[in-house]
Design an enzyme around this catalytic site. Structure first.
Site, PDB file in Angstrom:
ATOM      1  N   ALA A  53       0.856  -1.075   0.120  1.00  0.00           N
ATOM      2  CA  ALA A  53       0.380  -0.364  -0.129  1.00  0.00           C
ATOM      3  C   ALA A  53       0.963   1.609   0.129  1.00  0.00           C
ATOM      4  O   ALA A  53       0.607   2.530  -0.883  1.00  0.00           O
ATOM      5  CB  ALA A  53      -0.779  -0.451   1.435  1.00  0.00           C
ATOM      6  N   TYR A  54       2.175   1.316   0.606  1.00  0.00           N
ATOM      7  CA  TYR A  54       3.097   2.337   0.312  1.00  0.00           C
ATOM      8  C   TYR A  54       3.228   2.858  -0.705  1.00  0.00           C
ATOM      9  O   TYR A  54       3.091   3.929  -1.190  1.00  0.00           O
ATOM     10  CB  TYR A  54       4.126   2.359   1.412  1.00  0.00           C
ATOM     11  N   THR A  55       3.647   1.840  -1.556  1.00  0.00           N
ATOM     12  CA  THR A  55       4.569   1.746  -2.680  1.00  0.00           C
ATOM     13  C   THR A  55       3.194   2.198  -3.095  1.00  0.00           C
ATOM     14  O   THR A  55       4.095   3.106  -4.266  1.00  0.00           O
ATOM     15  CB  THR A  55       4.956   0.821  -3.799  1.00  0.00           C
ATOM     16  N   ALA A  94       0.896   4.197  -2.787  1.00  0.00           N
ATOM     17  CA  ALA A  94       1.183   5.680  -3.005  1.00  0.00           C
ATOM     18  C   ALA A  94       1.422   6.201  -3.654  1.00  0.00           C
ATOM     19  O   ALA A  94       1.399   7.778  -4.204  1.00  0.00           O
ATOM     20  CB  ALA A  94       0.380   5.610  -1.368  1.00  0.00           C
ATOM     21  N   LYS A  95       2.688   6.253  -3.186  1.00  0.00           N
ATOM     22  CA  LYS A  95       4.175   6.528  -3.773  1.00  0.00           C
ATOM     23  C   LYS A  95       4.232   6.487  -5.318  1.00  0.00           C
ATOM     24  O   LYS A  95       4.626   7.362  -5.892  1.00  0.00           O
ATOM     25  CB  LYS A  95       5.302   5.892  -3.005  1.00  0.00           C
TER      26      LYS A  95
END
Length: 265
Positions: free
Chosen positions: A157-159, A161-162
């Site tokens: 999920a972090y990647t 968003a980024k």
């Protein structure tokens, strides 16, 4: 090197800690007026005092939750009143605290990652654009992450968003080129941020030792860099300061890796 930042007007979103704070400090060191957006009054008071000591002539702390569009608009309206409607620099350094594998994450966790990690940047750029266009020169620097190119299963999920930050930034570099507003992305690798240091301590590792921290990252995630240690937030700040400065006069649409050495991507 004189970056031409004296009296430049800069907003650093997420500038109260970590890499965002390091960027704000570098801008202040070169004489920029720096406004930091964050959610905590207490943290902002300490940051503003530090920026003033470093030479920022008119530092400010603005409390804002950047997942709330109304608060974002109000924060930029406050800056506009303070600085006569002009802004030279916008740095978006907010990142989501999103960990977990694909099958572990619920919808609300995905939504939170996108809200904090990507939509916050969208809202801040949208609110800042009238001020950026009003200024004699303007730069936008957004934080992405090297993990968008070197995936880890616990950072899905972090990647995501980024990756959205990187894509939107590339589009903005095109759409804002006629206004000569330069838009670039910084992609840090394994940097000893509060989140990473906290994770290390949770698995019994001294997160304050960048060499031991890199050993733990390699052991748990298999993401070594060429250098045998993690980066430090203060090693990211100067890169952001250059991209945000008048010295950067022709680089736009770039994604700059600051990752200790991985590959040419």
């Amino acid at each position: 090197m004189d970056l031409g930042l004296r009296n430049a007007k800069a907003v650093v979103v997420g500038g109260s800690r970590g890499m965002g704070r390091a960027a704000a400090q570098c801008l202040a060191d070169d004489g920029a007026r720096v406004a930091v957006f964050a959610r905590s009054h207490a943290e902002l008071d300490a940051v503003v005092a530090d920026l003033e000591r470093r030479g920022s002539p008119d530092p400010a702390g603005v409390v804002a939750d950047v997942t709330d569009a109304e608060q974002v608009e109000a924060a930029f309206a406050e800056v506009a009143r303070r600085w006569d409607g002009e802004l030279n620099i916008l740095v978006n350094a907010v990142g989501p605290n999103a960990r977990g594998g694909f099958e572990e994450l619920a919808d609300d966790q995905w939504q939170q990652a996108i809200e904090v990690g990507a939509m916050s940047m969208v809202r801040c750029v949208r609110a800042a654009l009238p001020m950026l266009r009003q200024a004699e020169w303007a730069r936008i620097v957004n934080f992405s992450a090297s993990s968008t190119k070197r995936q880890g299963s616990s950072l899905v999920a972090y990647t995501a968003a980024k990756s959205m930050v990187t894509s939107v930034s590339k589009n903005l570099s095109l759409s804002l080129a006629p206004d000569e507003i330069l838009v670039n992305v910084v992609s840090p690798g394994s940097v000893a941020s509060d989140g990473l240091v906290g994770w290390a301590k949770s698995v019994g590792v001294d997160g304050d030792d960048p060499y031991r921290l890199m050993e733990a990252i390699t052991e748990h995630f298999g993401h070594p860099a060429h250098l045998p240690r993690t980066g430090l937030p203060e090693e990211i700040g100067p890169v952001v300061a250059f991209l945000a400065s008048r010295r950067n006069s022709y680089m736009t649409g770039a994604n700059v890796n600051v990752d200790g050495g991985t590959d040419f991507t």
